[in-house]
Every structure is written in structure tokens, then in C-alpha cells.
Design a protein around this motif. Sequence first.
Motif, PDB file in Angstrom:
ATOM      1  N   GLY A 156       0.826  -1.197   0.000  1.00 32.40           N
ATOM      2  CA  GLY A 156       0.000   0.000   0.000  1.00 32.40           C
ATOM      3  C   GLY A 156       0.856   1.241   0.000  1.00 32.40           C
ATOM      4  O   GLY A 156       2.091   1.167   0.055  1.00 32.40           O
ATOM      5  N   ASP A 157       0.198   2.377  -0.071  1.00 36.27           N
ATOM      6  CA  ASP A 157       0.862   3.675  -0.070  1.00 36.27           C
ATOM      7  C   ASP A 157       0.461   4.435   1.176  1.00 36.27           C
ATOM      8  O   ASP A 157      -0.681   4.360   1.626  1.00 36.27           O
ATOM      9  N   ASP A 158       1.410   5.183   1.722  1.00 36.06           N
ATOM     10  CA  ASP A 158       1.151   5.963   2.921  1.00 36.06           C
ATOM     11  C   ASP A 158       2.096   7.166   2.921  1.00 36.06           C
ATOM     12  O   ASP A 158       2.871   7.361   1.976  1.00 36.06           O
ATOM     13  N   GLU A 159       2.029   7.939   3.974  1.00 34.43           N
ATOM     14  CA  GLU A 159       2.940   9.061   4.169  1.00 34.43           C
ATOM     15  C   GLU A 159       3.536   8.927   5.559  1.00 34.43           C
ATOM     16  O   GLU A 159       2.818   8.718   6.531  1.00 34.43           O
ATOM     17  N   VAL A 160       4.855   9.045   5.650  1.00 29.67           N
ATOM     18  CA  VAL A 160       5.550   8.918   6.930  1.00 29.67           C
ATOM     19  C   VAL A 160       6.506  10.101   7.054  1.00 29.67           C
ATOM     20  O   VAL A 160       7.362  10.299   6.197  1.00 29.67           O
ATOM     21  N   GLY A 161       6.322  10.882   8.090  1.00 26.95           N
ATOM     22  CA  GLY A 161       7.188  12.034   8.302  1.00 26.95           C
ATOM     23  C   GLY A 161       7.169  13.017   7.145  1.00 26.95           C
ATOM     24  O   GLY A 161       8.179  13.642   6.845  1.00 26.95           O
TER      25      GLY A 161
END
Length: 148
Positions: A102-107
Amino acid sequence: MSSSDFDFLHGRWRVANRKIADIIGRGTEWTEFEASAEARPLLGGGAIIDSFFADGWEGMTLRQYDPAADVWRIWWASTRAPGHLDPPLEGRFTDGHGVFLGDDEVGGHAVKVRFDWTPGDEPVWEQRFSYDGGETWEPNWVMRFTRA
């Protein structure tokens, strides 16, 4: 593949965790801690929910099988990010190994996320991030489960 793929996870567990201490900053120092977990089936076996308890925080996972698409989707939430449900990862088990992407956003950075599941009497879950569109994967969390 079927709605019974995660049946190995039903029940109560002790969980040995090995995790990058600063995932957001892409640290390299690993930390280890113990946790407990409990997973149970819902919706006639087509979904599984689990609760995860570590020192000072709690998490939960919802896994739901989509028979039309022949995939599992996995969502995560925790008290470390109140009111936030992570975007789902999607995947399946092939030859006894589960891969979910999946795709996400981290920092503030877009990342691809990968979960790997190795079922069995002592299942293992691993999380990896890719900051280059899936060309390379950096492991950042490993959980080893033993029956409670």
C-alpha cells in the motif's frame, strides 16, 4: 486463497517486537519490546480484528477478505495517532507466504508499505518501507508471535 488465510492468527499471543526506534526519521537503531495480542474472526470469517497491547499504547488491525477481487485488505490504527486509520494494504497469500502492499505518508514523505506474513505455529510479521517506488525495501519492524 480464501477467507480462511488468516485462521492461523486466531487467539491470544505474546509478541516479541524488534522495531526501528525512529521510523519517521529513518533511524538505524533497533529497539525490542514485548506486547500481547488477541485476534478473532468476524463477519462469518471474512474479517479478522485484533487488539495489540504494548507498554503505554494500544493498536488494532482490521483485515477483510474481498472474494470478488480475491484479495485481503489490512487497516491499522493505534493510540499513537488518535483518530487516524492508516490507508489499507492489499494482497494475498501465495505458497504459504502473504505479501500486502500500500501507499502511505511517513514524516511528510510518500512511502510504499509492505507487510509480509509467514504463518505457522509461531507466525512472523514484517514491515518494510520503500522511499523509491518499490525498488528497494527498508525493514523497520518485525513481530514474532507465540501462543499465550
